[in-house]
Design an enzyme around this catalytic site. Structure first.
Site, mmCIF file in Angstrom:
data_model
loop_
_atom_site.group_PDB
_atom_site.id
_atom_site.type_symbol
_atom_site.label_atom_id
_atom_site.label_comp_id
_atom_site.label_asym_id
_atom_site.label_seq_id
_atom_site.Cartn_x
_atom_site.Cartn_y
_atom_site.Cartn_z
ATOM 1 N N TYR A 165 24.594 -19.493 35.300
ATOM 2 C CA TYR A 165 24.192 -19.513 33.803
ATOM 3 C C TYR A 165 25.171 -20.653 33.084
ATOM 4 C CZ TYR A 165 22.965 -16.721 29.881
ATOM 5 O OH TYR A 165 22.536 -16.170 28.728
ATOM 6 N N LYS A 172 26.623 -19.247 24.774
ATOM 7 C CA LYS A 172 26.168 -17.738 24.310
ATOM 8 C C LYS A 172 27.738 -17.533 23.685
ATOM 9 C CE LYS A 172 22.184 -16.334 25.262
ATOM 10 N NZ LYS A 172 21.187 -16.520 24.083
ATOM 11 N N LEU A 204 10.357 -15.368 30.519
ATOM 12 C CA LEU A 204 10.385 -16.789 30.778
ATOM 13 C C LEU A 204 11.733 -17.574 30.909
ATOM 14 C CD1 LEU A 204 7.684 -18.580 28.720
ATOM 15 C CD2 LEU A 204 7.752 -18.578 31.189
HETATM 16 P P1 NAD Z 1 11.614 -16.148 26.268
HETATM 17 O O1 NAD Z 1 11.425 -17.316 27.079
HETATM 18 O O2 NAD Z 1 10.479 -15.028 26.139
HETATM 19 O O3 NAD Z 1 12.286 -16.373 24.885
HETATM 20 C C1 NAD Z 1 12.634 -17.494 24.647
HETATM 21 C C2 NAD Z 1 12.317 -18.107 23.324
HETATM 22 O O4 NAD Z 1 12.875 -19.286 22.936
HETATM 23 C C3 NAD Z 1 10.670 -18.695 23.560
HETATM 24 O O5 NAD Z 1 9.870 -17.959 22.628
HETATM 25 C C4 NAD Z 1 11.049 -20.050 23.241
HETATM 26 O O6 NAD Z 1 9.570 -20.585 22.660
HETATM 27 C C5 NAD Z 1 11.994 -20.177 22.451
HETATM 28 N N1 NAD Z 1 12.441 -21.412 22.234
HETATM 29 C C6 NAD Z 1 13.175 -22.347 23.098
HETATM 30 N N2 NAD Z 1 13.275 -23.512 22.428
HETATM 31 C C7 NAD Z 1 13.043 -23.673 21.458
HETATM 32 C C8 NAD Z 1 12.737 -24.680 20.243
HETATM 33 N N3 NAD Z 1 13.187 -25.742 20.317
HETATM 34 N N4 NAD Z 1 12.244 -24.087 19.109
HETATM 35 C C9 NAD Z 1 11.801 -22.996 18.914
HETATM 36 N N5 NAD Z 1 11.880 -21.743 19.894
HETATM 37 C C10 NAD Z 1 12.349 -22.367 20.960
HETATM 38 O O7 NAD Z 1 12.902 -15.284 27.018
HETATM 39 P P2 NAD Z 1 13.671 -14.010 26.385
HETATM 40 O O8 NAD Z 1 14.513 -13.764 27.735
HETATM 41 O O9 NAD Z 1 12.793 -13.156 25.707
HETATM 42 O O10 NAD Z 1 15.047 -14.748 25.615
HETATM 43 C C11 NAD Z 1 15.208 -14.529 24.098
HETATM 44 C C12 NAD Z 1 16.772 -14.372 24.147
HETATM 45 O O11 NAD Z 1 17.161 -13.432 24.526
HETATM 46 C C13 NAD Z 1 17.463 -15.785 24.451
HETATM 47 O O12 NAD Z 1 18.473 -15.975 23.361
HETATM 48 C C14 NAD Z 1 17.947 -15.420 25.669
HETATM 49 O O13 NAD Z 1 19.301 -16.231 26.049
HETATM 50 C C15 NAD Z 1 18.377 -13.784 25.513
HETATM 51 N N6 NAD Z 1 18.727 -13.109 26.481
HETATM 52 C C16 NAD Z 1 17.941 -12.930 27.480
HETATM 53 C C17 NAD Z 1 18.033 -12.058 28.775
HETATM 54 C C18 NAD Z 1 17.162 -11.731 29.874
HETATM 55 O O14 NAD Z 1 17.610 -11.347 30.900
HETATM 56 N N7 NAD Z 1 15.865 -12.282 29.511
HETATM 57 C C19 NAD Z 1 19.291 -11.467 28.513
HETATM 58 C C20 NAD Z 1 20.248 -11.518 27.350
HETATM 59 C C21 NAD Z 1 19.893 -12.335 26.420
#
Ligand code: NAD
Length: 276
Positions: A165, A172, A204
């Site tokens: 990570y 974060k 993703l």
């Molecule tokens: P995801 O890939 O579906 O979403 C990530 C989003 O970030 C995408 O829509 C992407 O277009 C956007 N993004 C990245 N760079 C960008 C930029 N320059 N401009 C605009 N948008 C941009 O994945 P997710 O897991 O739904 O992630 C959403 C949030 O949740 C993130 O902050 C991630 O760290 C957090 N999160 C995810 C998990 C997990 O296990 N998936 C757990 C805890 C927290």
């Protein structure tokens, strides 16, 4: 018929309008949250990152009966200006913001944090995953004259080390501190700012982390509930924080991870009765 997935339907968000940033596809956390908010009567605007994503996101947005989408790469000030000015022009004000955006390069999300974090990689991870929230919070607060609520997405890697990570854990930690400072600045304006620390979910963003599969299985097997983190749980928490149910909550990080964060030592004894 609008498609709200498995989300319970109600009127908790009736008459409220808000912006969702971070839908990339149907597995995105931002999409799960959007379905829940729409199922409770909210009207939503969406930002998306570039044309390729627009083609994937538009059918989702239309499936819940919405159509307000504006491009916004969060690293592009002109696009952010245009996006917020369009929302302001069309709606005048909003009631809530969902920020679910993060990025770090594949090279950074593996192996040694010390060895693999470059200056450019660090800058990019911080810019997209932390500054974007500060920036969006500032812009959104300017169109929340009647107060409102904001939620961002974080992960346990901010508080404890998690393999691969790396710089994203550092980002974060910055995001969680930013949540508290934003809550301090915006609280007097009646704007509540909070974060959700979600357990690993198949998206993703997760696919970009080396060893993501084992993060998922450990997150399930060692959790208190012995189950995966559900989209319904994360979306339900977002609804709670963004709706009147969440009044009096600000500057908080709520774990929605099947209790994984509360484990000190996992139960791996396999029937071992010994204590001495
Ligand atoms: P995801 O890939 O579906 O979403 C990530 C989003 O970030 C995408 O829509 C992407 O277009 C956007 N993004 C990245 N760079 C960008 C930029 N320059 N401009 C605009 N948008 C941009 O994945 P997710 O897991 O739904 O992630 C959403 C949030 O949740 C993130 O902050 C991630 O760290 C957090 N999160 C995810 C998990 C997990 O296990 N998936 C757990 C805890 C927290």
């Amino acid at each position: 018929m609008a498609d709200f997935g498995n989300m319970p339907v109600g009127t908790l968000m009736a008459g409220k309008r808000g912006l969702v940033m971070g839908v990339a596809n149907k597995n995105s956390i931002a999409w799960g949250i959007s379905q829940q908010l729409a199922a409770q009567g909210a009207e939503l605007a969406f930002t998306y990152q570039g044309e390729a994503l627009e083609r994937r996101v538009r059918p989702l947005v239309e499936s819940i009966g919405m159509d307000f989408m504006v491009p916004a790469d969060v690293t592009d000030d002109a696009e952010m200006d245009a996006a917020f000015s369009e929302i302001s022009k069309k709606w005048g004000k909003i009631d809530f913001l969902v920020h679910a955006i993060a990025f770090a390069g594949k090279d950074e999300l593996q192996g040694s944090m010390v060895a693999n974090t470059t200056r450019e990689g660090f800058r990019r991870a911080m810019d997209i995953s932390v500054f974007s929230f500060i920036d969006a919070a500032r812009r959104a607060s300017q169109i929340m004259p009647d107060g409102g609520a904001m939620v961002t997405m974080t992960y346990l890697g901010a508080e404890r080390t998690v393999p691969s990570y790396n710089v994203m854990g550092v980002a974060k930690a910055g995001l969680e501190a930013s949540t508290r400072y934003a809550a301090r600045d915006l609280g007097p304006m009646g704007i509540r700012v909070n974060a959700i620390s979600a357990g690993p979910m198949r998206t993703l963003a997760m696919a970009g982390i080396r060893g993501g599969k084992s993060l998922m299985s450990t997150g399930r097997d060692w959790s208190l509930l012995k189950e995966d983190t559900s989209m319904e749980g994360v979306a339900g928490c977002a609804l709670y924080l963004l709706s009147p149910l969440g009044q009096s909550i600000a500057g908080e990080v709520i774990h929605v991870d099947a209790g994984f964060h509360a484990v000190g030592v996992p139960d791996l004894s396999d029937g071992d009765e010994g204590g001495a």
